[in-house]
Design an enzyme around this catalytic site. Structure first.
Site, short mmCIF file in Angstrom:
data_model
loop_
_atom_site.label_atom_id
_atom_site.label_comp_id
_atom_site.label_asym_id
_atom_site.label_seq_id
_atom_site.Cartn_x
_atom_site.Cartn_y
_atom_site.Cartn_z
N GLY A 48 -33.26 5.82 2.99
CA GLY A 48 -32.00 5.81 2.25
C GLY A 48 -32.06 4.97 0.99
N ARG B 44 -29.67 5.28 -3.35
CA ARG B 44 -28.42 4.82 -3.94
C ARG B 44 -27.85 3.66 -3.13
NH1 ARG B 44 -23.88 7.14 -1.29
NH2 ARG B 44 -24.47 8.64 0.34
N THR C 216 -32.83 11.75 -1.36
CA THR C 216 -32.77 13.01 -2.09
C THR C 216 -33.06 12.84 -3.56
OG1 THR C 216 -30.38 12.70 -2.32
CG2 THR C 216 -31.14 13.99 -0.44
N SER D 20 -24.02 -2.65 10.85
CA SER D 20 -22.69 -2.76 10.26
C SER D 20 -21.86 -3.76 11.05
CB SER D 20 -21.99 -1.39 10.28
OG SER D 20 -20.61 -1.51 9.94
N TYR E 175 -19.36 6.21 14.37
CA TYR E 175 -20.04 5.31 13.44
C TYR E 175 -20.24 3.93 14.09
CZ TYR E 175 -21.05 2.48 9.34
OH TYR E 175 -21.64 1.61 8.45
N LYS F 282 -23.89 2.08 15.20
CA LYS F 282 -24.35 0.80 14.67
C LYS F 282 -24.50 -0.24 15.77
CE LYS F 282 -24.74 2.11 10.40
NZ LYS F 282 -26.07 2.17 9.77
#
Length: 229
Positions: free
Chosen positions: A7, A10, A32, A121, A135, A139
């Site tokens: 990742g 960005r 990407t 997170s 989510y 995490k």
């Protein structure tokens, strides 16, 4: 020092990439827009990324940083709730677990140590909104996995750490803040602002390159005191 960073294209990932590169590390990115492409929603994605990164690295990777993830709402009444749960678990947790497994096996085969840094997170401990059960669960699983790896392989010099950011000013965080009423959310952060990606990157760089071995299993919170434990 060769580091595989997922990742990396960005937000937090890009900031980590810059911090590590500035420190002199060789970083193999994934994403990407930069680095090696790999779709983590595809079960074959993590292994394909690892193999490509290992080839690019000349056969040796020293550090794995799992940062890639998704934060997508799944309201309880959504007919695709289970599919969304499974997608989030696949991308956020299972893909990270598969890469951790490959890294541990790689270091065992080489007879050397290595480091894993998992970007989890605040939600792992505090939970998240009613639309983000998946989510928070992904995490929390990442934190538990990190601690398990640390306990299981420390004698082999294989270390594992986690970072738990709160809200961070990436594009994703900006959308979430605006959709949830930014002022109310900011009022819940004693520091009075969300974190900058560079602050998360500083913690990740420390764990990847500098943290003493006795810190293995540690989780670093970077959330402006919005959750303390």
């Amino acid at each position: 020092m060769t580091i595989l960073l997922t990742g990396s294209s960005r937000g937090i990932g890009a900031a980590i990439h810059a911090a590590l590169t500035d420190a002199g590390a060789s970083v193999i990115g994934h994403g990407t827009a930069s680095g090696i492409p790999a779709d983590f929603s595809d079960p074959a994605g993590p292994t394909a990324l690892w193999n490509a990164a290992l080839e690019q690295a000349g056969g040796a990777i020293d550090v794995l940083i799992n940062n890639a993830g998704v934060f997508e709402a799944a309201p309880l009444a959504d007919g695709d709730w289970t599919a969304q749960w499974e997608r989030t678990m696949r991308i956020n947790l299972t893909a990270s677990a598969e890469l951790c497994r490959l890294a541990v096996l790689h270091w065992q085969a080489r007879g050397v140590g290595g480091r894993i840094v998992n970007i989890a997170s605040r939600a792992a401990y505090r939970g998240d909104s009613p639309a983000h059960w998946h989510y928070a669960a992904s995490k929390a699983g990442m934190v538990a996995m990190t601690k398990t790896i640390a306990r299981g392989y420390a004698r082999e010099g294989i270390l594992a750490f986690a970072v738990c950011p709160g809200f961070t000013m990436t594009g994703m965080a900006e959308d979430y803040l605006s959709s949830r009423g930014g002022d109310a959310l900011l009022a819940d952060i004693p520091l009075g602002r969300v974190a900058a990606p560079e602050e998360i990157a500083a913690a990740a760089k420390f764990l990847a390159l500098e943290a003493p071995a006795s810190m293995t299993g540690s989780v670093i919170d970077v959330n402006g005191a919005s959750y303390v434990r």
